[in-house]
Motif scaffolding. Structure first.
Motif: not given
Length: 430
Positions: A167-181
């Motif tokens: 994440q420090k180098l490149e944005p995380v896709d919103s679909s991945i963020i949803r999985q993480i959350t």
């Protein structure tokens, strides 16, 4: 389940076996499992002794420093029903600190047979008997409840960890963020006690999770009652029972009036410290000023007490999983005490973070956590959503002119105007 501490155990195996390995931590954080799993993976034979479950085994160690190594090894072969092979056998002594003479005997065994790999496990974060005396001969490690990174790994979601690391180098896709959350919501409810996490992975049943957490609270209370000195028993019990109300009030500063209307600090100080040393609660001191070095700014009389784990705290506060929202609001409406408990646990496990403190300025500002990084003082503001301006951090900056501050929220990783916003799920990785 994989625990990060395995990396530290491997380092001891590769470089520091000349010292006795001492693994400490609160009751129930997985010390025994981690040590045994490690020993069985790296050695052919394991000699395991649990002084708490078998008090009679102490008779083998009661000679202390006078114990004869060969005689003790022969007795342990019979006791453990194992064959001793030099270089292929590890000795693990669980809860040996309960018997000072046993600690002496174990250290004497190491002195007489320095080639033997020896480990001790202790349910405390404080010093064990004779620790100061043998400090140079011990390799100390501390184990805490599982982090969110470990929770993801246990759920076979290592790929999500990789996205967080990048994440420090490149944005995380919103679909991945949803999985993480989604995982973060579950972790918010389960907490990081290994037995709870393991049961959730097997059964995915939050009713079972709450039942196990309630059982762990009972076991914690029993552990306290069994080992607390009689002179402290009543006071320790009152302190333990006051933790939920101490954390739920807006001012997190520990106040003795919530323990006992007539309580005085000097009467309860030793009892607080005893409870802290068990590891079942964590103590964060206030700093008077936000200048380096922070340890010189500590106000010993002003502190906050946190629980060991946010899952345990949730149950102790009487919050069942079904009382919390199950939709998108779950994290946005985080209970303030549980949120700070979660953040504390994650920050402690981040190796870039030094000792944590808190700061208050009269009744005008409160900075949840403050730490020092290479001489730079860093204030930390905790919030589930950026709904308000970080007034406390601004007050702190205006007073001490610190270069950087950290805001912890659900928003993406950003850095703007000296404030680094770290998402809750990425605390272990900044």
């Amino acid at each position: 389940m994989y625990r990060i501490i395995m990396n530290d155990l491997m380092e001891w195996y590769e470089k520091k076996q000349e010292k006795v390995l001492l693994l400490k931590g609160a009751k129930g954080v997985g010390k025994t499992w981690a040590m045994i799993d490690f020993a069985q993976g790296f050695y052919k034979n394991l000699f395991y002794v649990d002084f708490e479950k078998d008090e009679e085994v102490y008779t083998l160690f009661k000679q202390g420093m006078k114990v004869k190594a060969e005689k003790l090894i022969a007795a342990l072969c019979i006791y453990c029903e194992q064959t001793f092979e030099v270089g292929e056998t590890m000795f693990v002594f669980d809860e040996a600190h309960l018997y000072p003479k046993a600690v002496e005997a174990i250290m004497s065994l190491k002195q007489q047979r320095p080639e033997l790999p020896i480990g001790m496990i202790a349910s405390t974060v404080g010093a064990i008997p004779h620790e100061t005396e043998y400090l140079e001969k011990l390799h100390n490690l501390l184990l805490y409840p599982m982090t969110f990174e470990e929770f993801l790994t246990a759920n076979k979601a290592q790929d999500l960890c990789k996205h967080i690391e990048k994440q420090k180098l490149e944005p995380v896709d919103s679909s991945i963020i949803r999985q993480i959350t989604d995982y973060l919501k579950i972790f918010y409810l389960t907490g990081g006690m290994p037995i709870v996490v393991l049961d959730y992975i097997k059964n995915h049943d939050m009713n079972r999770v709450d039942a196990i957490l309630r059982a762990l609270i009972i076991k914690s209370k029993e552990h306290i009652e069994r080992y607390v000195p009689k002179s402290m028993a009543v006071k320790v019990d009152k302190i333990w029972n006051s933790i939920p109300v101490q954390m739920e009030k807006d001012n997190r500063k520990f106040m003795y009036q919530y323990v006992d209307e007539k309580a005085r600090a000097r009467e309860y100080e030793d009892s607080v410290n005893w409870l802290v040393e068990t590891g079942l609660v964590r103590k964060i001191n206030r700093i008077r000023d936000g200048v380096s070095p922070l340890w010189m700014q500590v106000d010993e009389k002003s502190f906050e007490l946190y629980h060991l784990d946010h899952g345990l705290l949730r149950i102790m506060c009487g919050i069942s999983y079904d009382q919390l929202h199950t939709g998108e609001e779950t994290l946005e409406d985080m209970n303030g005490a549980l949120l700070e408990q979660f953040v504390l646990s994650e920050l402690i496990m981040n190796k870039t973070v030094d000792k944590l403190y808190f700061w208050i300025s009269g009744a005008t500002a409160r900075v949840d956590f403050v730490f020092e990084d290479d001489g730079e003082v860093v204030p930390v503001d905790v919030q589930s959503r950026i709904r308000r301006k970080a007034q406390s951090i601004k007050v702190f900056h205006n007073k001490y002119n610190n270069r950087m501050a950290i805001r912890i929220s659900l928003d993406d990783l950003t850095f703007s105007k000296g404030i680094l916003n770290i998402p809750l799920y990425g605390l272990w990785n900044f």
